[in-house]
Design a protein around this motif. Structure first.
Motif, short mmCIF file in Angstrom:
data_model
loop_
_atom_site.label_atom_id
_atom_site.label_comp_id
_atom_site.label_asym_id
_atom_site.label_seq_id
_atom_site.Cartn_x
_atom_site.Cartn_y
_atom_site.Cartn_z
N UNK A 2 1.48 -1.09 0.19
CA UNK A 2 -0.11 -0.13 0.21
C UNK A 2 0.74 1.16 -0.04
N UNK A 3 0.75 2.24 -0.77
CA UNK A 3 1.04 3.68 -1.80
C UNK A 3 1.30 3.98 0.56
N UNK A 4 2.00 4.53 0.53
CA UNK A 4 2.25 5.42 2.69
C UNK A 4 1.13 6.24 2.54
N UNK A 5 0.12 7.43 1.55
CA UNK A 5 -0.53 8.25 1.22
C UNK A 5 -2.13 8.14 0.66
N UNK A 6 -1.70 6.79 0.81
CA UNK A 6 -3.05 6.06 0.00
C UNK A 6 -4.41 5.91 0.90
N UNK A 7 -5.45 6.41 0.78
CA UNK A 7 -7.12 6.75 1.69
C UNK A 7 -7.07 5.18 1.73
N UNK A 8 -7.77 4.39 0.11
CA UNK A 8 -8.46 3.59 0.26
C UNK A 8 -7.17 2.50 0.21
N UNK A 9 -7.08 1.05 0.64
CA UNK A 9 -6.64 -0.26 0.10
C UNK A 9 -7.12 -0.77 -1.81
N UNK A 10 -6.61 -1.31 -2.29
CA UNK A 10 -6.92 -2.16 -3.41
C UNK A 10 -7.91 -3.04 -3.01
N UNK A 11 -8.64 -3.36 -2.50
CA UNK A 11 -9.83 -4.48 -1.74
C UNK A 11 -11.09 -3.13 -2.08
N UNK A 12 -10.27 -1.85 -0.69
CA UNK A 12 -11.97 -0.55 -1.19
C UNK A 12 -11.63 0.19 -2.02
N UNK A 13 -11.44 -0.14 -2.94
CA UNK A 13 -11.05 0.75 -4.52
C UNK A 13 -12.46 -0.39 -4.73
N UNK A 14 -11.78 -1.59 -5.15
CA UNK A 14 -12.80 -2.51 -5.57
C UNK A 14 -14.07 -2.27 -5.35
N UNK A 15 -13.84 -2.77 -4.02
CA UNK A 15 -15.40 -2.70 -3.28
C UNK A 15 -16.33 -0.63 -3.54
N UNK A 16 -15.47 0.25 -3.30
CA UNK A 16 -15.90 1.23 -4.13
C UNK A 16 -16.70 1.61 -5.68
N UNK A 17 -15.76 1.28 -6.83
CA UNK A 17 -15.85 0.79 -8.01
C UNK A 17 -17.28 0.14 -8.67
N UNK A 18 -16.93 -1.57 -7.20
CA UNK A 18 -18.25 -1.40 -7.25
C UNK A 18 -19.57 -0.93 -7.17
N UNK A 19 -19.20 -0.61 -6.01
CA UNK A 19 -21.29 -0.24 -5.88
C UNK A 19 -21.33 1.22 -7.03
N UNK A 20 -20.12 1.98 -7.56
CA UNK A 20 -20.54 2.66 -8.73
C UNK A 20 -21.24 2.09 -9.58
N UNK A 34 -17.14 6.22 1.41
CA UNK A 34 -15.68 5.92 1.68
C UNK A 34 -14.15 6.77 2.00
N UNK A 35 -15.21 8.25 2.64
CA UNK A 35 -14.50 9.67 2.90
C UNK A 35 -12.93 10.08 1.79
N UNK A 36 -13.56 9.81 0.62
CA UNK A 36 -12.99 10.63 -0.40
C UNK A 36 -13.89 11.57 -1.07
N UNK A 37 -12.76 12.30 -2.25
CA UNK A 37 -13.38 13.10 -3.25
C UNK A 37 -14.27 12.47 -3.76
N UNK A 38 -15.47 13.08 -4.58
CA UNK A 38 -15.61 12.58 -6.19
C UNK A 38 -14.66 12.16 -7.13
#
Length: 151
Positions: A2-20, A34-38
């Motif tokens: 995981x990148x040091x400044x990343x807000x989301x893990x790859x699994x959370x990114x996948x979940x976010x994209x799946x929801x959208x 998810x606490x990120x910008x649009x």
């Protein structure tokens, strides 16, 4: 990793994209949950649409090229003169003469910064700054009263 400044893990990114994309959530709502910008949420959804699960992995932020990078010949020439370490075996007067192309003048002298002791002292303000006008819609505080003890 995981990148040091990343807000989301790859699994959370996948979940976010799946929801959208699959659950048809509005981008702003999914991003807020998810606490990120649009824009970030839209970026992850677009990457998932284009690359699938592989697109959710961290990527390097290193540039692909550095067109303004100093060339190897220039680097070698600078290093051979001893400028990289800041010390040479040459006399400073001889260096100035060489830089001037054999003339008596040397390189332009840079102004020397004055130390804190040489600077004039800053005087402290003599009075407190005045408060501005009261903001609209706010009442000034009333007298403070104590509530009688409950019995």
């Amino acid at each position: 990793m995981l990148h040091a400044d990343a807000v989301l893990t790859p699994r959370q990114r996948l979940r976010l994209a799946w929801l959208i994309l699959e659950e048809k959530w509005p981008v702003a709502r999914a991003a807020d949950s998810f606490g990120v910008g649009w824009k970030t949420a839209a970026k992850w959804a677009a990457r998932y649409r284009a690359e699938g699960q592989a697109g959710m992995a961290d990527r390097s932020s290193r540039p692909h090229s550095s067109p303004a990078k100093t060339g190897p010949a220039t680097t070698k020439r600078i290093m051979s003169r001893g400028h990289a370490s800041g010390s040479t075996s040459e006399d400073p007067e001889e260096q100035r003469w060489r830089w001037a192309g054999g003339q008596a003048a040397g390189p332009p002298r840079l102004p020397v910064r004055r130390s804190a002791a040489d600077r004039p002292a800053v005087s402290e303000p003599t009075e407190r700054p005045r408060a501005g006008p009261p903001r609209a819609g706010r009442r000034p505080p009333g007298p403070r009263t104590r509530r009688p003890p409950a019995s």
